[in-house]
Design an enzyme around this catalytic site. Structure first.
Site, PDB file in Angstrom:
ATOM      1  N   THR A   1      -2.853  11.804 -13.102  1.00 48.10           N
ATOM      2  CA  THR A   1      -3.129  11.410 -14.492  1.00 48.10           C
ATOM      3  C   THR A   1      -2.841   9.926 -14.708  1.00 48.10           C
ATOM      4  O   THR A   1      -3.352   9.341 -15.650  1.00 48.10           O
ATOM      5  CB  THR A   1      -2.252  12.223 -15.471  1.00 48.10           C
ATOM      6  OG1 THR A   1      -0.931  12.269 -14.939  1.00 48.10           O
ATOM      7  CG2 THR A   1      -2.772  13.631 -15.636  1.00 48.10           C
ATOM      8  N   ASP A   2      -2.021   9.320 -13.827  1.00 42.94           N
ATOM      9  CA  ASP A   2      -1.608   7.926 -14.114  1.00 42.94           C
ATOM     10  C   ASP A   2      -2.783   6.960 -14.090  1.00 42.94           C
ATOM     11  O   ASP A   2      -2.948   6.151 -15.005  1.00 42.94           O
ATOM     12  CB  ASP A   2      -0.437   7.473 -13.213  1.00 42.94           C
ATOM     13  CG  ASP A   2      -0.699   7.502 -11.721  1.00 42.94           C
ATOM     14  OD1 ASP A   2      -1.748   8.027 -11.300  1.00 42.94           O
ATOM     15  OD2 ASP A   2       0.160   6.989 -10.969  1.00 42.94           O
TER      16      ASP A   2
ATOM     17  N   GLY B   1       5.008   9.877   3.934  1.00 39.24           N
ATOM     18  CA  GLY B   1       3.844  10.746   3.781  1.00 39.24           C
ATOM     19  C   GLY B   1       4.197  12.136   3.288  1.00 39.24           C
ATOM     20  O   GLY B   1       3.448  13.089   3.498  1.00 39.24           O
TER      21      GLY B   1
ATOM     22  N   LEU C   1       6.886  11.829  -1.585  1.00 41.55           N
ATOM     23  CA  LEU C   1       8.099  11.388  -2.295  1.00 41.55           C
ATOM     24  C   LEU C   1       8.065   9.883  -2.537  1.00 41.55           C
ATOM     25  O   LEU C   1       9.055   9.269  -2.901  1.00 41.55           O
ATOM     26  CB  LEU C   1       9.351  11.760  -1.496  1.00 41.55           C
ATOM     27  CG  LEU C   1       9.539  13.247  -1.225  1.00 41.55           C
ATOM     28  CD1 LEU C   1      10.737  13.480  -0.309  1.00 41.55           C
ATOM     29  CD2 LEU C   1       9.724  14.024  -2.522  1.00 41.55           C
TER      30      LEU C   1
ATOM     31  N   SER D   1       7.530   7.071  -0.549  1.00 38.28           N
ATOM     32  CA  SER D   1       8.224   6.078   0.268  1.00 38.28           C
ATOM     33  C   SER D   1       7.549   4.711   0.131  1.00 38.28           C
ATOM     34  O   SER D   1       8.208   3.672   0.238  1.00 38.28           O
ATOM     35  CB  SER D   1       8.257   6.522   1.732  1.00 38.28           C
ATOM     36  OG  SER D   1       6.964   6.830   2.164  1.00 38.28           O
TER      37      SER D   1
ATOM     38  N   GLU E   1      -0.115  -2.707  -3.428  1.00 36.19           N
ATOM     39  CA  GLU E   1      -0.700  -1.519  -2.795  1.00 36.19           C
ATOM     40  C   GLU E   1      -2.232  -1.539  -2.913  1.00 36.19           C
ATOM     41  O   GLU E   1      -2.942  -1.139  -1.999  1.00 36.19           O
ATOM     42  CB  GLU E   1      -0.102  -0.253  -3.421  1.00 36.19           C
ATOM     43  CG  GLU E   1      -0.457   0.975  -2.642  1.00 36.19           C
ATOM     44  CD  GLU E   1       0.640   2.014  -2.586  1.00 36.19           C
ATOM     45  OE1 GLU E   1       1.820   1.694  -2.801  1.00 36.19           O
ATOM     46  OE2 GLU E   1       0.302   3.164  -2.307  1.00 36.19           O
TER      47      GLU E   1
ATOM     48  N   ASP F   1       4.492   5.763  -9.446  1.00 32.09           N
ATOM     49  CA  ASP F   1       5.513   5.754  -8.391  1.00 32.09           C
ATOM     50  C   ASP F   1       6.430   4.538  -8.509  1.00 32.09           C
ATOM     51  O   ASP F   1       7.649   4.651  -8.412  1.00 32.09           O
ATOM     52  CB  ASP F   1       4.847   5.747  -7.004  1.00 32.09           C
ATOM     53  CG  ASP F   1       3.997   6.972  -6.792  1.00 32.09           C
ATOM     54  OD1 ASP F   1       4.113   7.924  -7.586  1.00 32.09           O
ATOM     55  OD2 ASP F   1       3.208   6.980  -5.835  1.00 32.09           O
TER      56      ASP F   1
HETATM   57  C1  GLA Z   1       0.246   8.855  -5.527  1.00 34.30           C
HETATM   58  C2  GLA Z   1      -0.043   7.576  -6.301  1.00 34.30           C
HETATM   59  C3  GLA Z   1       0.353   7.725  -7.777  1.00 34.30           C
HETATM   60  C4  GLA Z   1      -0.242   8.995  -8.378  1.00 34.30           C
HETATM   61  C5  GLA Z   1       0.025  10.198  -7.460  1.00 34.30           C
HETATM   62  C6  GLA Z   1      -0.681  11.435  -7.946  1.00 34.30           C
HETATM   63  O1  GLA Z   1       1.615   9.086  -5.432  1.00 34.30           O
HETATM   64  O2  GLA Z   1       0.653   6.470  -5.753  1.00 34.30           O
HETATM   65  O3  GLA Z   1      -0.047   6.580  -8.499  1.00 34.30           O
HETATM   66  O4  GLA Z   1      -1.597   8.860  -8.651  1.00 34.30           O
HETATM   67  O5  GLA Z   1      -0.384   9.954  -6.132  1.00 34.30           O
HETATM   68  O6  GLA Z   1      -0.162  11.848  -9.150  1.00 34.30           O
END
Ligand code: GLA
Length: 378
Positions: free
Chosen positions: A26-27, A112, A115, A117, A150, A162
């Site tokens: 959703t972000d 991977g 979480l 990283s 990124e 994240d």
């Molecule tokens: C990854 C991306 C986040 C988000 C999630 C899914 O972790 O880095 O920005 O989109 O996937 O919710």
């Protein structure tokens, strides 16, 4: 590159991974998310090396390092180096105060595994250099430049969740973040007598692989179709379930499924935040199961291993809910398990998972924890 043995750091920074309770994908659709940092983290040790441009970085986990010159930053063929190079590139675009440094990196965060990283690596580096050279970056600058790194150097068009969670989290809270306005609330969380147990499928995803960027493109295609008649719609965040229904026939089935998931997932985040405030843990659990169903069938970013573990958990009354967390295609499932039954559940899941996939499951508890911090001040 052998790392100098007499390395005495002047600064130690701890940079945590995160879990997201709900609100997946959703972000980047400018919706809501509900993440928090966890206790598993990456530790950075820094020292200024008195050179103008030379930087030496060493990963203790990979037992390998590299040297770079600040005036010659370019993408590398080695994946993890790009997280570093991308952050340095973004910092150099914002300030001329950066100078040579040496840094060791030690990670307790499985790569991977959903979480985050990556964000921990980016944000911890930016946070440490900000302190070391007094760069004057705000926490929000660190979050945003790390996300940008990124996009440009790693190639994943990720959202902001994240990096935001890794830097901004507070112990004992989850963040309800509105990714459109970046307004956020720290919500205290206490789920006693339940615990948050992660089951690591050990199936490793690669977000830079095309699927993540494909999902983002599909969502944008959905928005382009809807906004022809509804010009107030700028992202899927602006789409209501009623408006989406108008497109059921018109939209390609895959696009419709993707959009349906995001529209309903946004709603689930708000419902979950309320359930946590009301201490309605049953509803919290039910929303997690509902979310996983969408992740698997509508957004199609799950995998047989995650589906297996989530289905398996449904046999247990002691488990209120479960779902795959993170970008997808593996990583960890989050399980809300009664504290008296954690051992039984983990043992049974480990056995069943081994029998089904011949993979040794890894289980651990997570607790909502603080975002990036300087260790020597604590
Ligand atoms: C990854 C991306 C986040 C988000 C999630 C899914 O972790 O880095 O920005 O989109 O996937 O919710």
């Amino acid at each position: 590159m052998p790392f100098p043995e007499n390395f005495t750091p002047e600064l130690v920074v701890e940079s945590p991974g995160r879990i997201n309770l709900i609100g997946e994908h959703t972000d980047y659709n400018l919706g809501y998310v509900l993440p928090t940092a966890i206790e598993k983290k990456i530790t950075f040790k820094f020292i200024r090396n008195n050179s103008d441009k030379e930087c030496n970085l060493f990963s203790l986990g990979y037992n390998t390092g590299f040297t770079l010159q600040l005036d010659k930053i370019a993408r590398s063929n080695v994946e993890w180096e790009n997280y570093i190079l991308g952050v340095l590139n973004e910092i150099l675009l914002r300030t001329d105060k950066l100078r040579g440094f040496d840094c060791t990196i030690e990670s307790k965060l499985p790569m991977g595994s959903g979480l985050s990283s990556s964000a921990a690596l980016e944000c911890g580096l930016a946070f440490g250099l900000n302190e070391l050279f007094d760069l004057g970056l705000s926490k929000m600058d660190i979050v945003q430049l790390s996300q940008k790194a990124e996009h440009t150097f790693v190639g994943t068009q990720c959202g902001i969740m994240d990096q935001f969670a890794s830097v901004m989290s507070e112990k004992g809270h989850v963040i309800l973040l509105d990714c459109k306005t970046l307004e956020h609330q720290q919500i205290p969380i206490n789920i006693d007598p339940y615990k948050m147990i992660m089951l690591n499928t050990k199936v490793s995803h690669n977000l830079a692989s095309s699927e993540y960027n494909t999902r983002k493109r599909e969502c944008e295609e959905g928005v382009a179709i809807i906004s022809v008649q509804h010009n107030e719609v700028r992202s899927l965040r602006d789409v209501t379930p009623t408006v989406l229904q108008e497109y059921k026939e018109e939209m390609d089935t895959t696009l419709f499924k993707r959009c349906s998931f995001i529209v309903s997932e946004n709603d689930r985040v708000l419902k979950t935040a309320k359930a946590l405030k009301d201490n309605d843990l049953k509803l919290f659990g039910a929303l997690l199961y509902e979310a996983h169903d969408g992740i698997s069938k509508l957004y199609e970013v799950s995998c047989p291993e995650s589906d297996f573990l989530v289905d398996f958990s449904k046999q247990y009354d002691a488990v209120l809910g479960a779902r795959q967390t993170g970008g997808g295609f593996g990583g960890c499932t989050l399980n809300i398990v009664h504290k008296d039954k954690v051992n039984d559940f983990v043992e049974a899941a480990t056995k069943a998972y081994k029998a089904a996939f011949n993979i040794e499951l890894e289980a651990f508890e997570v607790k909502p924890s603080a975002g990036t911090y300087i260790k020597n001040e604590l």
